[in-house]
Design an enzyme around this catalytic site. Structure first.
Site, PDB file in Angstrom:
ATOM      1  N   LYS A 144      -6.599  -8.439  -8.779  1.00 14.13           N
ATOM      2  CA  LYS A 144      -7.454  -8.951  -9.177  1.00 14.13           C
ATOM      3  C   LYS A 144      -8.559  -8.398  -9.684  1.00 14.13           C
ATOM      4  O   LYS A 144      -8.379  -6.769 -10.250  1.00 14.13           O
ATOM      5  CB  LYS A 144      -8.926  -8.795  -7.738  1.00 14.13           C
ATOM      6  CG  LYS A 144      -8.141  -9.720  -7.235  1.00 14.13           C
ATOM      7  CD  LYS A 144      -8.654 -11.418  -7.367  1.00 14.13           C
ATOM      8  CE  LYS A 144      -7.463 -12.265  -6.390  1.00 14.13           C
ATOM      9  NZ  LYS A 144      -7.473 -12.969  -6.467  1.00 14.13           N
ATOM     10  N   LEU A 145      -9.182  -8.579 -10.551  1.00 14.03           N
ATOM     11  CA  LEU A 145      -9.444  -8.141 -12.429  1.00 14.03           C
ATOM     12  C   LEU A 145     -11.158  -7.529 -11.358  1.00 14.03           C
ATOM     13  O   LEU A 145     -11.787  -8.108 -10.755  1.00 14.03           O
ATOM     14  CB  LEU A 145     -10.143  -8.282 -13.046  1.00 14.03           C
ATOM     15  CG  LEU A 145     -10.560  -8.432 -14.824  1.00 14.03           C
ATOM     16  CD1 LEU A 145      -9.872  -7.731 -14.964  1.00 14.03           C
ATOM     17  CD2 LEU A 145     -11.513  -9.254 -15.791  1.00 14.03           C
ATOM     18  N   GLU A 176       5.435   6.735  -9.308  1.00 14.93           N
ATOM     19  CA  GLU A 176       4.714   6.460  -8.861  1.00 14.93           C
ATOM     20  C   GLU A 176       3.598   7.076  -7.757  1.00 14.93           C
ATOM     21  O   GLU A 176       3.274   7.469  -8.464  1.00 14.93           O
ATOM     22  CB  GLU A 176       4.506   4.783  -8.201  1.00 14.93           C
ATOM     23  CG  GLU A 176       4.839   3.727  -9.822  1.00 14.93           C
ATOM     24  CD  GLU A 176       4.216   2.611  -9.433  1.00 14.93           C
ATOM     25  OE1 GLU A 176       3.473   1.975  -9.064  1.00 14.93           O
ATOM     26  OE2 GLU A 176       5.317   1.616  -9.686  1.00 14.93           O
ATOM     27  N   GLY A 190       0.897  -0.837   0.081  1.00 17.62           N
ATOM     28  CA  GLY A 190      -0.042   0.044  -0.199  1.00 17.62           C
ATOM     29  C   GLY A 190       1.228   0.824   0.682  1.00 17.62           C
ATOM     30  O   GLY A 190       0.315   2.239   0.673  1.00 17.62           O
ATOM     31  N   SER A 191       2.391   1.154  -0.583  1.00 16.96           N
ATOM     32  CA  SER A 191       2.646   2.721  -0.492  1.00 16.96           C
ATOM     33  C   SER A 191       1.904   3.594  -2.002  1.00 16.96           C
ATOM     34  O   SER A 191       2.190   4.811  -1.476  1.00 16.96           O
ATOM     35  CB  SER A 191       4.054   2.701  -1.080  1.00 16.96           C
ATOM     36  OG  SER A 191       4.166   1.903  -2.084  1.00 16.96           O
ATOM     37  N   ASN A 192       1.076   3.173  -2.041  1.00 16.16           N
ATOM     38  CA  ASN A 192       0.879   4.008  -3.222  1.00 16.16           C
ATOM     39  C   ASN A 192      -0.456   4.937  -2.995  1.00 16.16           C
ATOM     40  O   ASN A 192      -0.430   6.368  -2.457  1.00 16.16           O
ATOM     41  CB  ASN A 192       0.440   3.384  -3.959  1.00 16.16           C
ATOM     42  CG  ASN A 192       1.383   2.927  -5.366  1.00 16.16           C
ATOM     43  OD1 ASN A 192       2.107   4.406  -6.151  1.00 16.16           O
ATOM     44  ND2 ASN A 192       1.990   2.279  -6.387  1.00 16.16           N
ATOM     45  N   ASN A 252      -6.311   3.111 -12.169  1.00 10.09           N
ATOM     46  CA  ASN A 252      -5.086   1.784 -11.927  1.00 10.09           C
ATOM     47  C   ASN A 252      -4.012   2.331 -11.930  1.00 10.09           C
ATOM     48  O   ASN A 252      -3.694   2.848 -13.165  1.00 10.09           O
ATOM     49  CB  ASN A 252      -5.123   0.797 -12.531  1.00 10.09           C
ATOM     50  CG  ASN A 252      -4.550  -0.201 -12.512  1.00 10.09           C
ATOM     51  OD1 ASN A 252      -4.092  -0.615 -11.261  1.00 10.09           O
ATOM     52  ND2 ASN A 252      -3.739  -1.081 -13.706  1.00 10.09           N
ATOM     53  N   HIS A 304      -0.199   1.617 -13.104  1.00  8.11           N
ATOM     54  CA  HIS A 304       0.359   0.364 -13.814  1.00  8.11           C
ATOM     55  C   HIS A 304       2.188   0.671 -13.134  1.00  8.11           C
ATOM     56  O   HIS A 304       2.039   1.194 -14.086  1.00  8.11           O
ATOM     57  CB  HIS A 304       0.495   0.162 -15.084  1.00  8.11           C
ATOM     58  CG  HIS A 304       0.156  -1.585 -15.519  1.00  8.11           C
ATOM     59  ND1 HIS A 304      -0.076  -2.871 -15.343  1.00  8.11           N
ATOM     60  CD2 HIS A 304       1.963  -1.748 -16.134  1.00  8.11           C
ATOM     61  CE1 HIS A 304       0.827  -3.759 -15.688  1.00  8.11           C
ATOM     62  NE2 HIS A 304       1.988  -2.992 -16.270  1.00  8.11           N
TER      63      HIS A 304
HETATM   64  C1  GAR Z   1       3.118  -1.085  -7.650  1.00  8.06           C
HETATM   65  O1  GAR Z   1       4.069  -0.304  -8.103  1.00  8.06           O
HETATM   66  C2  GAR Z   1       2.007  -1.214  -8.571  1.00  8.06           C
HETATM   67  O2  GAR Z   1       2.077  -0.118  -9.934  1.00  8.06           O
HETATM   68  C3  GAR Z   1       2.250  -2.239  -8.822  1.00  8.06           C
HETATM   69  O3  GAR Z   1       2.203  -3.136  -7.223  1.00  8.06           O
HETATM   70  C4  GAR Z   1       2.426  -2.317  -6.763  1.00  8.06           C
HETATM   71  C5  GAR Z   1       1.996  -2.202  -5.696  1.00  8.06           C
HETATM   72  O4  GAR Z   1       2.997  -1.216  -4.518  1.00  8.06           O
HETATM   73  N1  GAR Z   1       0.553  -2.576 -10.093  1.00  8.06           N
HETATM   74  C6  GAR Z   1       0.757  -3.476 -10.552  1.00  8.06           C
HETATM   75  O5  GAR Z   1       1.219  -4.342 -10.885  1.00  8.06           O
HETATM   76  C7  GAR Z   1      -1.129  -3.375 -11.441  1.00  8.06           C
HETATM   77  N2  GAR Z   1      -0.965  -4.547 -12.623  1.00  8.06           N
HETATM   78  P1  GAR Z   1       2.300  -0.567  -3.228  1.00  8.06           P
HETATM   79  O6  GAR Z   1       1.145  -1.519  -2.529  1.00  8.06           O
HETATM   80  O7  GAR Z   1       3.445  -0.506  -2.634  1.00  8.06           O
HETATM   81  O8  GAR Z   1       1.363   0.655  -3.911  1.00  8.06           O
END
Ligand code: GAR
Length: 207
Positions: A93-94, A181, A14-16, A109, A111
């Site tokens: 998940k989709l 990101e 969950g860093s984003n 989203n 990516h």
């Molecule tokens: C992030 O790098 C995000 O872009 C990727 O998962 C990571 C989640 O990090 N998402 C995907 O690959 C989606 N297809 P986070 O939990 O630290 O935010």
């Protein structure tokens, strides 16, 4: 300006989500977090939500007898917390087509690559960065896009390049990409708060 009432969907650390949270606290993003939902009971995103006294819900398909019951529960939670915009912040998940339909053009989203390359089913996290390196790419990047019924195929809202450096591993590339990101996701969301995103067919126009 429109207040985004966010439903955050996250599967992992969950860093984003935390970066979005920080942007809101800093007054850079006109939004509030209504609820955090994860398919993973152990997600760091749920822990962080609880630490901030935000509603945190563990929700996954196998808690329900039928897909319909699962989707109805999902929609019910989004309604209960008055969510008007969904953020997939590392959600693996989709989303079911019913949810996409109800929140059409109000789901984004992030990516960790430059779509349409290195997207689609199974392309997430480590696998994306490994594929980029296996192809010998000299650049990778970040894509923020609207979510439609197909994996990683909705209209692109924002992209930024990130260099691939000699000696990169999936981990070192992921770290460089993740820094971008954390900046681009909140900035892209703010465009929606400012009602500057127009969807035209398969693309977006940023006004
Ligand atoms: C992030 O790098 C995000 O872009 C990727 O998962 C990571 C989640 O990090 N998402 C995907 O690959 C989606 N297809 P986070 O939990 O630290 O935010």
């Amino acid at each position: 300006m429109k207040l985004l009432k966010l439903g955050i969907l996250a599967s992992g650390r969950g860093s984003n989500f935390q970066a979005i949270w920080n942007s809101i606290q800093a007054g850079k993003l006109h939004a509030q977090v209504q609820v955090v939902i994860s398919n993973n009971a152990d997600a760091g995103a749920l822990d962080f939500a609880r630490s901030q006294n935000l509603p945190a819900v563990h929700l996954e398909r196998n808690q329900f007898d039928t897909k319909e019951a699962y989707v109805q529960a999902f929609l019910g939670i989004l309604e209960q917390y008055a969510v008007n915009f969904i953020v997939l912040a590392g959600y693996m998940k989709l989303l079911s087509p019913e949810i996409v339909r109800v929140f059409r053009n109000r789901i984004i989203n992030i990516h960790p690559a430059l779509l349409p390359s290195f997207g689609g089913k199974g392309m997430y996290g480590h696998f994306v960065h490994k594929a980029v390196l296996d192809h010998g790419c000299k650049v990778s990047g970040v894509t923020v896009h609207l979510v439609n019924e197909a994996y990683d195929q909705g209209p692109i809202v924002a992209q930024q390049c990130v260099p691939v450096l000699a000696g990169d591993t999936p981990e070192s590339l992921a770290e460089r990409v993740l820094k971008v990101e954390h900046v681009i996701f909140s900035a892209a969301l703010q465009l929606f708060a400012e009602e500057r995103v127009e969807v035209i067919g398969r693309s977006t126009l940023i006004k």
